[in-house]
Structure formats: structure tokens, C-alpha cells
Write an enzyme that holds these catalytic residues in place. Structure first.
Site, PDB file in Angstrom:
ATOM      1  N   GLU A 184       8.540  16.603  14.890  1.00  0.00           N
ATOM      2  CA  GLU A 184       9.050  16.413  13.537  1.00  0.00           C
ATOM      3  C   GLU A 184       8.311  17.334  12.567  1.00  0.00           C
ATOM      4  O   GLU A 184       7.113  17.196  12.375  1.00  0.00           O
ATOM      5  CB  GLU A 184       8.885  14.958  13.102  1.00  0.00           C
ATOM      6  N   CYS A 217      13.525  11.220   6.850  1.00  0.00           N
ATOM      7  CA  CYS A 217      13.306  10.827   8.250  1.00  0.00           C
ATOM      8  C   CYS A 217      14.568  11.031   9.088  1.00  0.00           C
ATOM      9  O   CYS A 217      14.490  11.290  10.277  1.00  0.00           O
ATOM     10  CB  CYS A 217      12.810   9.394   8.335  1.00  0.00           C
ATOM     11  N   LYS A 267       0.859  -1.192   0.000  1.00  0.00           N
ATOM     12  CA  LYS A 267       0.000   0.000   0.000  1.00  0.00           C
ATOM     13  C   LYS A 267       0.890   1.236   0.000  1.00  0.00           C
ATOM     14  O   LYS A 267       1.364   1.670   1.037  1.00  0.00           O
ATOM     15  CB  LYS A 267      -0.887  -0.014   1.245  1.00  0.00           C
TER      16      LYS A 267
HETATM   17  O1  TXE Z   1       2.016  10.219   6.807  1.00  0.00           O
HETATM   18  P1  TXE Z   1       1.259   8.922   7.251  1.00  0.00           P
HETATM   19  P2  TXE Z   1       1.525  11.674   6.431  1.00  0.00           P
HETATM   20  C1  TXE Z   1       5.992  12.090   9.065  1.00  0.00           C
HETATM   21  C2  TXE Z   1       6.188  13.562   8.774  1.00  0.00           C
HETATM   22  C3  TXE Z   1       4.869  13.957   8.222  1.00  0.00           C
HETATM   23  C4  TXE Z   1       3.941  13.110   9.048  1.00  0.00           C
HETATM   24  C5  TXE Z   1       2.574  12.877   8.476  1.00  0.00           C
HETATM   25  O2  TXE Z   1       6.440  14.248   9.970  1.00  0.00           O
HETATM   26  O3  TXE Z   1       4.597  15.320   8.357  1.00  0.00           O
HETATM   27  O4  TXE Z   1       4.604  11.875   9.144  1.00  0.00           O
HETATM   28  O5  TXE Z   1       2.678  12.501   7.118  1.00  0.00           O
HETATM   29  C6  TXE Z   1      -0.763   5.327   5.249  1.00  0.00           C
HETATM   30  N1  TXE Z   1      -3.848   2.695   8.408  1.00  0.00           N
HETATM   31  N2  TXE Z   1       6.547  11.229   8.029  1.00  0.00           N
HETATM   32  O6  TXE Z   1       0.224  11.999   7.069  1.00  0.00           O
HETATM   33  O7  TXE Z   1      -0.152   9.145   7.614  1.00  0.00           O
HETATM   34  C7  TXE Z   1      -0.711   6.415   4.219  1.00  0.00           C
HETATM   35  O8  TXE Z   1      -1.715   6.213   3.241  1.00  0.00           O
HETATM   36  C8  TXE Z   1      -2.972   2.254   7.515  1.00  0.00           C
HETATM   37  C9  TXE Z   1       7.710  10.496   8.405  1.00  0.00           C
HETATM   38  O9  TXE Z   1       1.623  11.831   4.987  1.00  0.00           O
HETATM   39  O10 TXE Z   1       2.136   8.291   8.256  1.00  0.00           O
HETATM   40  C10 TXE Z   1       0.687   6.267   3.694  1.00  0.00           C
HETATM   41  O11 TXE Z   1       0.739   5.178   2.781  1.00  0.00           O
HETATM   42  N3  TXE Z   1      -2.220   3.064   6.745  1.00  0.00           N
HETATM   43  C11 TXE Z   1       7.999   9.413   7.449  1.00  0.00           C
HETATM   44  C12 TXE Z   1       1.470   5.910   4.940  1.00  0.00           C
HETATM   45  O12 TXE Z   1       0.501   5.414   5.867  1.00  0.00           O
HETATM   46  C13 TXE Z   1      -2.377   4.394   6.891  1.00  0.00           C
HETATM   47  C14 TXE Z   1       7.776   9.670   6.031  1.00  0.00           C
HETATM   48  C15 TXE Z   1       2.203   7.080   5.590  1.00  0.00           C
HETATM   49  O13 TXE Z   1       1.288   8.090   5.883  1.00  0.00           O
HETATM   50  C16 TXE Z   1      -3.279   4.919   7.822  1.00  0.00           C
HETATM   51  C17 TXE Z   1       6.570  10.437   5.790  1.00  0.00           C
HETATM   52  C18 TXE Z   1      -4.038   4.008   8.596  1.00  0.00           C
HETATM   53  N4  TXE Z   1      -4.915   4.416   9.511  1.00  0.00           N
HETATM   54  C19 TXE Z   1       6.010  11.201   6.787  1.00  0.00           C
HETATM   55  N5  TXE Z   1      -3.225   6.270   7.745  1.00  0.00           N
HETATM   56  C20 TXE Z   1       9.247   8.625   7.727  1.00  0.00           C
HETATM   57  N6  TXE Z   1       9.265   7.852   8.806  1.00  0.00           N
HETATM   58  O14 TXE Z   1      10.170   8.648   6.960  1.00  0.00           O
HETATM   59  C21 TXE Z   1      -2.303   6.581   6.813  1.00  0.00           C
HETATM   60  N7  TXE Z   1      -1.788   5.454   6.281  1.00  0.00           N
END
Ligand code: TXE
Length: 472
Positions: free
Chosen positions: A367, A266, A157
Site C-alpha cells: 500500500e 483506503c 485517540k
Molecule cells: O498510520 P498508523 P501512519 C496506511 C498507509 C500509510 C500507513 C502508515 O499505507 O502509509 O498506513 O500511516 C495511531 N498503538 N494507512 O503511520 O501508524 C496513530 O497515532 C496505538 C491506511 O500514519 O496506522 C494514528 O492515530 N495507536 C489507513 C493511528 O494509529 C497507534 C489510513 C493510525 O496511524 C500506535 C492511514 C500504537 N502503537 C494510513 N501507533 C486506512 N486504513 O485507511 C500509531 N498509532
């Protein structure tokens, strides 16, 4: 359902229109993976045969590199050079796990006479692999390659913001000859299709990279059926610079460490912790150079950094910056969108540096995931270590010093999953990547990255069975 529009963050052009999976389609993907694991040929493939498949995927990636790199750039906004480096790294990851798949990891335990005792490593089963938008193809490869190497089936996904290269990777894996049902793609918004996947009883493991709060909700969703779980949840990474650091290299890496890919990394070095004696000269040079960073279209050869990934994400960065000012941080440069009208259609944000930051400020603790550097100072080594560890996260950190003893000492005391001494950023497929504390659970890359996708099974064979007479 209307189609989802995939946007180029440089100019908001629509690069694709895709259908999100319905709940039923997400369920069907899980069931297909379950059937392929329970009744399909794939788990019976030998390690060397799986390795050959991974190598074919690597070859196909090499052949399609320029196309993939272009898609990654128009989908994420990152520069084409970065996208090309990402594809090279993805190829290395597939080749590395091909090498591990070829090896027999069986361990024989010496129990004594008349016993053959072996520990064998088997696939976990059906894996759900959920990836974010900052390194779409790279993150997918860190999960898919070891999951395949270990013999699992999976549902992938990708982020709904940047799904393009993952779609293409799945096509290439099919072209390489993976049996039907082994790799299943589900597109769509995380909050909608995600829980269907993470709570499904047919799923054995969830591996997720993304934000902390989403990781927490995934853990809760996986708890009822006690799935195995692997999480990489970002960081707030310290870059500690002592007064004797090699000045040019430390400045240069401090800049790339935080401003590469507009800080959407990250392991970005967002917290500069610099010795008080070096502070003025070091920070002045950082500001001077940050102001020369060429923002632009990732496809243009002279761009050194692209936009943020989306309007929503830029709004988060802007909220964090506003809060930092309220909390008393001193804005030295940036802190706003660029004036250049050529960039007005993109989600750009200027490289930003805040001085006089304190550990209790939200800009230092939360973050942001944008091009924002905070500066704190120290005078004693213990203080630098305490500052570097003063975060709920623990993904990565760096220490700069000419004193090798000190470098190793500080590295030993930092509670982060990767520590660089006189460098910032490198990682290799052979070495583990992952976080202490709230940066996550488990490790990707390296042998541990394979072990995440394996169950250890102890097979104890008695070659001379005799009655025990315990209940005689
Ligand atoms: O990420 P999400 P978002 C951090 C960064 C950013 C914050 C939010 O600080 O501002 O996260 O970003 C899926 N059940 N990172 O909202 O929600 C979603 O569709 C299952 C750090 O964009 O974490 C996507 O495929 N899956 C990071 C994935 O989770 C779910 C890199 C990541 O989305 C879900 C990016 C659910 N309930 C952002 N909700 C790193 N660690 O490198 C969302 N998703």
C-alpha cells in the site's frame, strides 16, 4: 513537554499548537471511561434517549459545517468540496445510528412451555477508538456514533497529524449533553500514548483504522487481556476493466478512484487491471487526463487535488516510486514533485501512472497511499479474477463491463469487502464496510457496525421451576 505543531500540508503553516497527553493523562482517560460505564448514568439511558443525543450531535454538525470543513481542509490538505462531503456523510452516520439506537433489538427464542428466553444486546463497555489522518472526522464518526448508540463509554485517540476536527466533534458531543466521562479525548503520538490505551485492563474493546503494521502491534497489545478488536487496515484495490466497459465512465472513475485526495484513500483503485484489447486507448486517455489535474490549495475553488499529508508520507511515496522503477515498471507520467513554484512549500506529488506492471512488483502489492496507478493487463475473465484477488489485502474492488451477468459473476468471485460493478467508490451508512484477509477484522457501518459495540446476552427464565433430580 514542547507543544505539538499541527501543520497545513499545503504550505507548512502552523495551524495549531497542542499538548500531547502524558501517560498519566491517558490512564486517567481510561479510568474516567471505566467509572462512567460502571457507576455512571449513561449505560442506563434508554435507546430512544441515546438516539435523541445522536440527533442533537447531527444538528450541531450541520450548524458548524463550514467551520469544520475549513479545519478539515487546512489540517489534511484535501479540497474544501471533499471536506464538505465528508461532513455531510458524518451527519448521515450519526442520524443512521440514531435510528438503530431507537429500535429494540431484543430477540425472543421459542424454547417451549414455561420458559421465556430472550437475547438482549448490551454495550461492550469501555472502547478505545483510534483513527488515522486521511478522513479524520469521517473515521471518528464511524466509530463514535455506533459506540454511543450501543451505550458504551470511550477514549478517542485521533491521529497526531490531523486531530483538529475530532477535537471539535468531542466538544459538540459534550454540547449535545453527553454525561461526563462518556467520551474522553486523548491526543498524542500513537507509539507513545497508544499502548497505554490498547493494553489497559480496564478497556474492553479497541477499534482501529490505520496501517497494517500498526494494526498488528495493536492486536498484540490487546491480546493479554483478550479485548475485542476491530481493525480496518487499508487495501490494494483492483479496478478491473473489460473491453466492453462504458469507456467514458470507466476512464472517469478510474481517475477519481486513484487520484481523489491524492490517493490517500483506503479503498483507492490503485491497480488498474485492463483487458489487453482496450489497454492502449484506455491508458492513453488516463495519462492525458491525469496530466490536467489541477493541484493546489484545498481552500481554492479551482483545486481538484491537494498535497500529501506530510513530509514523511511523501518520502514513503517517493521510495515506492523509486522501487517500482528499479523493478522495471514503465513510468508514463508523474513520478516526481510538480515544478510549479506556488506548490513548492506543500507536500505535493504529481499523479503518476506506471504501465507494464506485474503482480510480483512491490508497487503492485504494497500500500503506497499516494497518487500512483499501476496498470496490468489480462485477456481471460479467470485471469482478471486471479489478478484481482492476488493481494494480501481485501478491502474493495471494482469490475467494469457491459455484460451484467459477467459483472455479477466477477463480483461474486472477488475476495474484497466491497465490490462495485460499473462504479467506483460509493459507500452508504446502511451498508457494511470492512476488509477480507489482511484488510482487517470486523465491519463498520450498517447493522454490523453497531454489533461490533454490543455483547449479546441470553436471558433464560424458567417460569415454573421444578427439581431435575439428576443427582437424586
Ligand atoms: O498510520 P498508523 P501512519 C496506511 C498507509 C500509510 C500507513 C502508515 O499505507 O502509509 O498506513 O500511516 C495511531 N498503538 N494507512 O503511520 O501508524 C496513530 O497515532 C496505538 C491506511 O500514519 O496506522 C494514528 O492515530 N495507536 C489507513 C493511528 O494509529 C497507534 C489510513 C493510525 O496511524 C500506535 C492511514 C500504537 N502503537 C494510513 N501507533 C486506512 N486504513 O485507511 C500509531 N498509532
Amino acid at each position: 513537554m514542547p507543544k505539538r505543531e499541527i501543520i497545513n500540508p499545503f504550505n507548512q503553516a502552523i495551524i495549531a499548537k497542542l499538548d500531547d497527553a502524558t501517560e498519566e493523562e491517558a490512564r486517567a482517560a481510561v479510568l474516567a471511561a471505566r467509572a462512567a460505564f460502571d457507576a455512571g448514568e449513561w449505560p442506563q439511558w434508554t435507546g430512544p434517549r441515546r438516539a435523541a443525543l445522536l440527533r442533537r450531535v447531527a444538528e450541531l454538525l450541520v450548524r458548524n459545517k463550514s467551520d469544520l470543513a475549513r479545519w478539515e481542509t487546512v489540517d489534511t490538505g484535501k479540497t474544501i468540496v471533499e471536506s464538505e462531503i465528508d461532513i455531510d456523510d458524518v451527519v448521515s452516520v450519526f442520524r443512521y445510528y440514531a435510528g438503530l439506537a431507537e429500535q429494540d433489538h431484543t430477540r425472543t427464542v421459542d424454547v417451549g412451555p414455561n420458559v421465556v428466553s430472550k437475547v438482549v444486546y448490551e454495550p461492550v463497555g469501555v472502547c478505545v477508538l483510534i483513527t488515522p489522518w486521511n478522513y479524520p472526522l469521517l473515521q471518528a464518526s464511524w466509530k463514535i456514533a455506533p459506540a454511543l448508540a450501543a451505550g458504551n463509554t470511550m477514549v478517542v485517540k485521533p491521529s497526531e497529524v490531523t486531530p483538529m476536527t475530532t477535537i471539535k466533534l468531542v466538544e459538540l458531543i459534550e454540547e449535545a449533553g453527553v454525561p461526563a466521562g462518556v467520551v474522553n479525548l486523548v491526543l498524542g503520538a500513537g507509539p507513545e500514548v497508544g499502548p497505554v490505551l490498547t493494553s489497559a485492563p480496564e478497556v474492553d474493546l479497541v477499534s482501529f483504522t490505520g496501517g497494517l503494521s500498526t494494526g498488528q502491534s495493536i492486536m498484540r497489545a490487546a491480546a493479554d487481556t483478550v479485548k475485542k478488536i476491530a481493525l480496518e487496515l487499508g487495501g490494494k484495490n483492483p479496478n478491473i476493466v473489460f473491453a466492453d466497459a462504458p469507456f467514458e465512465a470507466a476512464v472517469d472513475h478510474a481517475l477519481t478512484g486513484v487520484f481523489l485526495h491524492a490517493g490517500q484513500v483506503c479503498s483507492a483503485g490503485t491497480r488498474l487491471i485492463v483487458h489487453a484489447d482496450l489497454h492502449d486507448e484506455f491508458v492513453a486517455e488516463l495519462v492525458r487526463r491525469a496530466e490536467t489535474i489541477q493541484l493546489g490549495n484545498g481552500l481554492a475553488p479551482d483545486s481538484r487535488s491537494g498535497p500529501l499529508v506530510s513530509a514523511e508520507h511523501r518520502a514513503k511515496v517517493e521510495r515506492h516510486v523509486a522501487q517500482a522503477i528499479v523493478e522495471g515498471a514503465t513510468l508514463l507520467t508523474g513520478g516526481r514533485r510538480p515544478d510549479d513554484p506556488n506548490l513548492a512549500a506543500g507536500f505535493f506529488y504529481l499523479p503518476t501512472i506506471f504501465d507494464n506492471c506485474r503482480r510480483d512488483m512491490s508497487i503492485v502489492q504494497e500500500e503506497t497511499f499516494g497518487p500512483i496507478l499501476t496498470v496490468e493487463t489480462f485477456t481471460e475473465e479467470d485471469e482478471a479474477v486471479a489478478l484481482g484477488n492476488d493481494t494480501d489485502y481485501g478491502l474493495a474492488g471494482a469490475v467494469w463491463t457491459a455484460d451484467r451477468e459477467r459483472g455479477r459473476r466477477v463480483a461474486g468471485r472477488l475476495r474484497h469487502g466491497t465490490v462495485w460493478i460499473n462504479d467506483f467508490g460509493p459507500y452508504v451508512p446502511q451498508a457494511e464496510w470492512g476488509g477480507f484477509k489482511r484488510s482487517g477484522i470486523g465491519r463498520e457501518l450498517g447493522p454490523s457496525g453497531l454489533a461490533e459495540y454490543q455483547e449479546a446476552k441470553h436471558v433464560y427464565e424458567n417460569t415454573d421451576p421444578q427439581p431435575e433430580n439428576w443427582f437424586a
